[in-house]
Design a protein around this motif. Structure first.
Motif, PDB file in Angstrom:
ATOM      1  N   ASP A 250      12.578   2.307   8.857  1.00  0.00           N
ATOM      2  CA  ASP A 250      11.527   3.209   8.406  1.00  0.00           C
ATOM      3  C   ASP A 250      11.570   3.554   6.922  1.00  0.00           C
ATOM      4  N   THR A 251      12.479   2.956   6.153  1.00  0.00           N
ATOM      5  CA  THR A 251      12.542   3.201   4.708  1.00  0.00           C
ATOM      6  C   THR A 251      12.778   1.884   3.971  1.00  0.00           C
ATOM      7  N   PRO A 252      12.406   1.809   2.685  1.00  0.00           N
ATOM      8  CA  PRO A 252      12.565   0.553   1.936  1.00  0.00           C
ATOM      9  C   PRO A 252      14.013   0.068   1.865  1.00  0.00           C
TER      10      PRO A 252
ATOM     11  N   SER B  57       1.418   6.594   5.722  1.00  0.00           N
ATOM     12  CA  SER B  57       2.751   6.735   5.134  1.00  0.00           C
ATOM     13  C   SER B  57       3.800   7.116   6.176  1.00  0.00           C
ATOM     14  N   ASN B  58       3.361   7.572   7.344  1.00  0.00           N
ATOM     15  CA  ASN B  58       4.286   7.898   8.419  1.00  0.00           C
ATOM     16  C   ASN B  58       4.590   6.630   9.213  1.00  0.00           C
ATOM     17  N   TYR B  59       5.878   6.292   9.321  1.00  0.00           N
ATOM     18  CA  TYR B  59       6.287   5.023   9.925  1.00  0.00           C
ATOM     19  C   TYR B  59       6.125   4.989  11.439  1.00  0.00           C
TER      20      TYR B  59
ATOM     21  N   ASP C 250       0.806  -1.222   0.000  1.00  0.00           N
ATOM     22  CA  ASP C 250       0.000   0.000   0.000  1.00  0.00           C
ATOM     23  C   ASP C 250       0.843   1.277   0.000  1.00  0.00           C
ATOM     24  N   ILE C 251       1.981   1.258   0.696  1.00  0.00           N
ATOM     25  CA  ILE C 251       2.796   2.466   0.820  1.00  0.00           C
ATOM     26  C   ILE C 251       3.978   2.445  -0.151  1.00  0.00           C
ATOM     27  N   TYR C 252       4.725   1.342  -0.176  1.00  0.00           N
ATOM     28  CA  TYR C 252       5.886   1.257  -1.052  1.00  0.00           C
ATOM     29  C   TYR C 252       5.526   0.829  -2.479  1.00  0.00           C
ATOM     30  N   LYS C 253       4.281   0.368  -2.664  1.00  0.00           N
ATOM     31  CA  LYS C 253       3.771  -0.036  -3.976  1.00  0.00           C
ATOM     32  C   LYS C 253       4.541  -1.219  -4.584  1.00  0.00           C
TER      33      LYS C 253
END
Length: 513
Positions: free
Chosen positions: A384-386, A468-470, A325-328
């Protein structure tokens, strides 16, 4: 290996029941073929439920479900499965684990055929609920059969470890299978695949599982029915249904709403009523005999049972939602990135060296597993990031999944093994009932954990800019860390290794002729 009393059947009596226990020991080929069938059954159940996550968007479009209604695609099965486990365990102990297992498995296969054809959403959810009831018949009966097929403690521990390992790897492979079915064949094949495996292995099971002489019983049908404790089980079943309904609804609507609070209050009252009811029942006629909680360390082991699926279910749902949903990321990419969880759980279940478990020393493996889960949650909280998948999420998957499997196998093996020996001294047989209680704990850990963590994540996200906020995911991980820490402290304080050894020391095994 035969016991020293191989020529002497064990006779117990109570509640107007006289039971002669004789368990013939099959050949190794037959035993391990049956073990494979039990493991495949567990694998298919886990794979199907996991595959549904990939099919949820298609099912929502097909049946016109709202976002809150879509939760019941998974929860309808989970609710009835957990609620009927205790009754299934009692049926397995009183009547016959062989026929309980075969009946439940066959019904699951038939219902799965129908699920692929339905065009109405209400009928779909009803069939999912019925399949949960049928599947609940197979788990405690399979554990009871494993105890009989592998009476030697070390082999029994390996068999139970295998049973749990196949379920864990099915969870992750289900993501890949579901994505393949949805993209190339349609969501119906998520269900049609089940009877292709389940129904043939059901007939094989009917032939290979030894026809037991366990209940060579001088008892009437009424006596068996009385021993089932329908009143007590019905009270607890309704209570569990209302409790899971409440926590599931609270996570999708509001914890302060009447539709959440009313079932929760009624569930707590009914659970209290259940324990009062059981206190006045003869031991042979109680759904959960009071002696169950006096099985060495059983209460603390039940608490441990809440942890593994609590970890797996929340990590699974959190990251699938975040990645897609967020990183697609695509469903297939998400499934591949989840593979370390299933592979680690499968491998680590055999690397855990269960030799110590048979000597009642599961305390330290459980604590080690809890520590590994806690360390993984610390890693997740900062991912918190891909681009942090490899440095933080990947090692967290390996650490946490290994720890969850170690805690799961340790608690499951020791509780089932201890119950089988304990019931030889204090009948009636309890392997099925204990297996049901333990697996009910697994499901409760999953259901309650998902609801609590989901609510925490949602509330934090609302205050901090949305999904979208981790910070929402991070708050959920810290909450999980605190829960597992409390459980670990309970094991340190209340688990008694010496007591467990002494209370089972000197027990004898029923006729393994």
């Amino acid at each position: 290996m035969n016991s020293p009393l191989a020529s002497k059947p064990s006779i117990t009596s109570g509640c107007d029941v006289e039971v002669v226990v004789r368990r013939p020991t099959p050949s190794n080929v037959r035993r391990y073929t049956l073990l494979l069938i039990f493991c495949i059954t567990q694998f298919i159940y886990a794979l199907t439920n996991s595959a549904l996550f990939s099919a949820i968007p298609s099912l929502v479009r097909k049946f016109g479900f709202t976002q809150s209604q879509s939760v019941w695609i998974i929860s309808a099965y989970q609710l009835t499965f957990a609620s009927f486990l205790l009754m299934s365990g009692k049926i397995s102990d009183i009547y016959n684990p062989k026929y309980t297992f075969i009946t439940g498995k066959f019904i699951v296969g038939v219902i799965s055929i129908g699920l692929g054809f339905v065009s109405d959403g209400i009928l779909f959810l009803a069939l999912r609920a019925l399949s949960g009831i049928a599947a609940s018949l197979t788990v405690p009966s399979a554990l009871a059969l494993l105890v009989g097929l592998f009476p030697e403690p070390r082999h029994q521990a390996v068999a139970i470890a295998s049973f749990g390992a196949w379920g864990s790897i099915g969870i992750v492979l289900g993501l890949i299978t579901g994505a393949l079915f949805v993209e190339h064949a349609g969501w119906s094949w998520v269900f049609w695949f089940v009877p292709m495996v389940i129904i043939p292995t059901t007939f094989i099971s009917a032939v290979l599982i030894p026809t037991p002489t366990k209940n060579v019983v001088r008892e009437s049908g009424f006596t068996k029915f009385r021993s089932l404790d329908v009143t007590g089980i019905s009270i607890l079943t309704v209570a569990v249904i209302l409790f899971i309904f409440s926590v599931t609804t609270g996570s999708t609507t509001s914890w302060g709403s009447a539709i959440t609070l009313a079932p929760l209050v009624i569930a707590i009252a009914m659970i209290t009523a259940f324990f009062f009811w059981e206190a006045f029942q003869p031991i042979e006629c109680a759904a959960v005999p009071s002696s169950t909680w006096f099985i060495p360390n059983f209460s603390v082991l039940f608490g441990t049972a809440l942890l593994p699926y609590f970890w797996w279910a929340n990590i699974f749902t959190t990251y699938v939602s975040l990645w897609q949903d967020i990183y697609k990321w695509s469903p297939m990419s998400s499934a591949v990135h989840m593979l370390p969880i299933g592979i680690t759980a499968f491998v680590f279940s055999f690397a855990s060296r269960v030799k110590g478990l048979s000597s009642m020393s599961a305390k330290w493996p459980i604590l080690c597993g809890a520590l590994m889960m806690m360390l993984s949650l610390v890693l997740f909280a900062f991912a918190d990031t891909p681009d942090k998948y490899w440095p933080l999420v990947f090692p967290g998957f390996i650490l946490g999944s290994a720890g969850a499997m170690l805690a799961n196998i340790s608690a499951n093996v020791i509780s089932t093994h201890t119950a089988s020996r304990y019931s030889e001294l204090r009948p009636p047989p309890m392997a099925g009932t204990v297996g049901a209680i333990f697996n009910c704990g697994l499901q409760l850990g999953s259901a309650v954990g998902l609801a609590a963590v989901g609510s925490i994540q949602a509330s934090v996200q609302v205050r901090n800019g949305g999904p979208s906020n981790y910070q929402g995911q991070s708050a959920g991980f810290w909450f999980m860390l605190s829960c597992i820490s409390v459980a670990a402290m309970a094991v340190i304080v209340f688990y008694r290794t010496d007591t467990a050894r002494n209370r089972v020391k000197g027990t004898v095994v029923c006729d393994e002729k």
